[in-house]
Design an enzyme around this catalytic site. Structure first.
Site, PDB file in Angstrom:
ATOM      1  N   ASN A  15      85.513 -25.752  12.275  1.00 58.77           N
ATOM      2  CA  ASN A  15      84.239 -26.410  11.955  1.00 58.77           C
ATOM      3  C   ASN A  15      83.144 -25.985  12.916  1.00 58.77           C
ATOM      4  O   ASN A  15      83.407 -25.763  14.099  1.00 58.77           O
ATOM      5  CB  ASN A  15      84.348 -27.936  12.117  1.00 58.77           C
ATOM      6  CG  ASN A  15      85.333 -28.577  11.166  1.00 58.77           C
ATOM      7  OD1 ASN A  15      85.522 -28.106  10.052  1.00 58.77           O
ATOM      8  ND2 ASN A  15      85.959 -29.650  11.605  1.00 58.77           N
ATOM      9  N   ALA A  16      81.918 -25.956  12.383  1.00 54.08           N
ATOM     10  CA  ALA A  16      80.752 -25.837  13.256  1.00 54.08           C
ATOM     11  C   ALA A  16      80.370 -27.264  13.635  1.00 54.08           C
ATOM     12  O   ALA A  16      80.157 -28.102  12.748  1.00 54.08           O
ATOM     13  CB  ALA A  16      79.616 -25.156  12.508  1.00 54.08           C
ATOM     14  N   LYS A  44      89.556 -29.167  14.614  1.00 54.66           N
ATOM     15  CA  LYS A  44      90.767 -29.460  15.400  1.00 54.66           C
ATOM     16  C   LYS A  44      91.703 -28.259  15.503  1.00 54.66           C
ATOM     17  O   LYS A  44      92.284 -28.003  16.559  1.00 54.66           O
ATOM     18  CB  LYS A  44      91.504 -30.658  14.807  1.00 54.66           C
ATOM     19  CG  LYS A  44      90.703 -31.949  14.933  1.00 54.66           C
ATOM     20  CD  LYS A  44      91.458 -33.155  14.499  1.00 54.66           C
ATOM     21  CE  LYS A  44      90.531 -34.353  14.345  1.00 54.66           C
ATOM     22  NZ  LYS A  44      89.765 -34.686  15.560  1.00 54.66           N
ATOM     23  N   ALA A  46      90.988 -24.863  15.199  1.00 56.94           N
ATOM     24  CA  ALA A  46      90.413 -23.815  16.048  1.00 56.94           C
ATOM     25  C   ALA A  46      90.353 -24.276  17.505  1.00 56.94           C
ATOM     26  O   ALA A  46      90.583 -23.488  18.431  1.00 56.94           O
ATOM     27  CB  ALA A  46      89.022 -23.435  15.547  1.00 56.94           C
ATOM     28  N   GLU A 145      93.200 -31.649   8.909  1.00 55.99           N
ATOM     29  CA  GLU A 145      91.857 -31.385   8.361  1.00 55.99           C
ATOM     30  C   GLU A 145      91.886 -30.308   7.267  1.00 55.99           C
ATOM     31  O   GLU A 145      90.829 -29.831   6.857  1.00 55.99           O
ATOM     32  CB  GLU A 145      90.888 -30.984   9.484  1.00 55.99           C
ATOM     33  CG  GLU A 145      90.515 -32.160  10.376  1.00 55.99           C
ATOM     34  CD  GLU A 145      89.484 -31.828  11.435  1.00 55.99           C
ATOM     35  OE1 GLU A 145      88.826 -32.764  11.910  1.00 55.99           O
ATOM     36  OE2 GLU A 145      89.337 -30.641  11.812  1.00 55.99           O
ATOM     37  N   ASP A 249      92.448 -32.429  21.423  1.00 57.82           N
ATOM     38  CA  ASP A 249      92.908 -31.075  21.052  1.00 57.82           C
ATOM     39  C   ASP A 249      93.399 -30.321  22.292  1.00 57.82           C
ATOM     40  O   ASP A 249      94.387 -29.591  22.237  1.00 57.82           O
ATOM     41  CB  ASP A 249      91.770 -30.299  20.381  1.00 57.82           C
ATOM     42  CG  ASP A 249      91.316 -30.982  19.102  1.00 57.82           C
ATOM     43  OD1 ASP A 249      92.176 -31.519  18.381  1.00 57.82           O
ATOM     44  OD2 ASP A 249      90.101 -30.998  18.828  1.00 57.82           O
ATOM     45  N   SER A 279      88.499 -31.157  30.375  1.00 58.72           N
ATOM     46  CA  SER A 279      87.608 -30.817  29.250  1.00 58.72           C
ATOM     47  C   SER A 279      86.524 -31.878  29.032  1.00 58.72           C
ATOM     48  O   SER A 279      85.472 -31.580  28.477  1.00 58.72           O
ATOM     49  CB  SER A 279      88.418 -30.629  27.954  1.00 58.72           C
ATOM     50  OG  SER A 279      88.793 -31.893  27.422  1.00 58.72           O
ATOM     51  N   GLY A 284      80.707 -30.391  24.660  1.00 58.54           N
ATOM     52  CA  GLY A 284      81.194 -29.642  23.510  1.00 58.54           C
ATOM     53  C   GLY A 284      82.710 -29.646  23.425  1.00 58.54           C
ATOM     54  O   GLY A 284      83.408 -30.179  24.299  1.00 58.54           O
ATOM     55  N   SER A 288      84.163 -26.596  26.315  1.00 57.45           N
ATOM     56  CA  SER A 288      84.580 -27.400  27.476  1.00 57.45           C
ATOM     57  C   SER A 288      86.015 -27.111  27.923  1.00 57.45           C
ATOM     58  O   SER A 288      86.453 -27.612  28.956  1.00 57.45           O
ATOM     59  CB  SER A 288      84.482 -28.887  27.131  1.00 57.45           C
ATOM     60  OG  SER A 288      85.512 -29.275  26.218  1.00 57.45           O
TER      61      SER A 288
HETATM   62  O1  RIB Z   1      88.836 -33.109  17.679  1.00 57.13           O
HETATM   63  C1  RIB Z   1      87.469 -32.762  17.749  1.00 57.13           C
HETATM   64  C2  RIB Z   1      87.073 -32.034  16.504  1.00 57.13           C
HETATM   65  O2  RIB Z   1      87.139 -32.921  15.400  1.00 57.13           O
HETATM   66  C3  RIB Z   1      85.653 -31.518  16.486  1.00 57.13           C
HETATM   67  O3  RIB Z   1      85.540 -30.237  17.050  1.00 57.13           O
HETATM   68  C4  RIB Z   1      85.262 -31.592  15.027  1.00 57.13           C
HETATM   69  O4  RIB Z   1      85.015 -30.377  14.438  1.00 57.13           O
HETATM   70  C5  RIB Z   1      86.393 -32.346  14.344  1.00 57.13           C
HETATM   71  O5  RIB Z   1      87.244 -31.512  13.679  1.00 57.13           O
END
Ligand code: RIB
Length: 303
Positions: A15-16, A44, A46, A145, A249, A279, A284, A288
């Site tokens: 995701n952006a 999550k 990436a 996701e 993450d 982090s 971000g 981070s």
């Molecule tokens: O876990 C954080 C992530 O949750 C964010 O980067 C956002 O894109 C969502 O997927």
């Protein structure tokens, strides 16, 4: 002793992250002003790939991007962290996934994900990826996701090949028994675990299905490590948090790296807590995440 470099494959979202920083999160119906705005690479899946790679693993990311400019932001961030991007599929008629994120000055956040191309990751797309990257990994990391059937398919491929499956059940949804039977380690937060319990998946039931450990993350309250015969509390590392996006993450990725390199369970959780805490001291998600050298510089080493 030279440590084994673990091979980790992540099947998940990209995701952006459109991130607005605010003094306090708004109430329903309220309009507020933001004092800062940033566009960060996130998602999550990436995030976990980037975090694992920065901590020294050989990482492959499997997922879907749109054909817009956000896709470059995501691919560049993965590639710069050393993650293999050759199994990322471009979906021509969908936008790249996006997340609208509010971070308040206390470091709390709210996130809305617009799935975009992530929702197009249907099970037939596995024909377009190198399945060996899943079968030959030391661990497979999954989140929720992408469509559930695809996450489940990846879990089955890995499980059948004897590859440990680590599932971070976020965002939580109704999980079929057949999926959980292919999971080895579950990493929910407290709310997600409560939701699983409400659906009849008590810890005993999860163990019966074959899950070995449940790592219940509780933010600043640390982690509860549940095993068949015991539960241990591992304290969180103390830091001044400014932005907790992606901390979960980082925890999952750091745990996977440590555990797959042969570190014991509780030591791996302690290491993951340190990486996650670090982090939160920077803004971000991917921006981070610490490199292994940064952790070593503050005295945190893979045991
Ligand atoms: O876990 C954080 C992530 O949750 C964010 O980067 C956002 O894109 C969502 O997927």
């Amino acid at each position: 002793m030279t440590r084994k470099i673990p091979k980790i494959t992540v099947v998940g979202s990209l995701n952006a992250d459109l991130t607005a920083y605010v003094e306090t999160l708004p109430h329903p119906g309220q309009t507020i002003l933001s004092h800062d705005f940033k566009l960060y690479p996130g998602g999550k899946g990436a995030n976990q790939a980037v975090a694992a790679s920065r901590l020294g693993a050989m990482v492959t990311m499997v997922g879907c991007l749109g054909s817009d400019s956000y896709s470059n932001l995501l691919k560049d961030s993965l590639a710069n962290a050393g993650v293999s991007t050759s199994d990322i599929i471009t979906i021509q008629d969908a936008p790249t996934g996006m997340a609208f994120i509010l971070v308040e000055d206390s470091s709390e956040n709210e996130i809305i994900v617009i799935p975009g191309a992530n929702a197009k990751f249907t099970p037939d797309l596995f024909e377009q990826i190198d399945i060996e990257k899943i079968k030959q990994a030391d661990a497979l990391l999954l989140q929720l996701e992408i469509p559930l059937e695809s996450a489940e398919k990846a879990a089955k491929i890995a499980h059948d090949a004897g590859v440990p499956v680590i599932l971070n059940p976020a965002p939580m949804c109704d999980l079929p028994v057949e999926f959980l039977q292919h999971v080895d380690i579950l990493v929910p937060n407290q709310t997600e675990l409560e939701k699983l319990h409400d659906k009849g998946f008590t810890l005993e039931k999860l163990y019966e299905l074959g899950i070995q450990f449940v790592l219940e993350t509780r933010g600043a309250q640390g982690v509860l490590v549940h095993k068949k015969d015991s539960t241990h509390h591992v304290e969180a590392a103390k830091v001044k948090a400014i932005d907790t996006v992606g901390a979960g993450d980082t925890f999952v990725a750091a745990f996977a790296v440590a555990h797959s390199s042969g570190v014991g369970l509780l030591e791996a959780v302690r290491f993951a807590n340190q990486a996650a805490a670090y982090s939160t001291t920077r803004k971000g998600a991917q921006s981070s995440f610490p490199k292994i050298e940064e952790l070593e510089a503050i005295g945190v080493k893979l045991p």
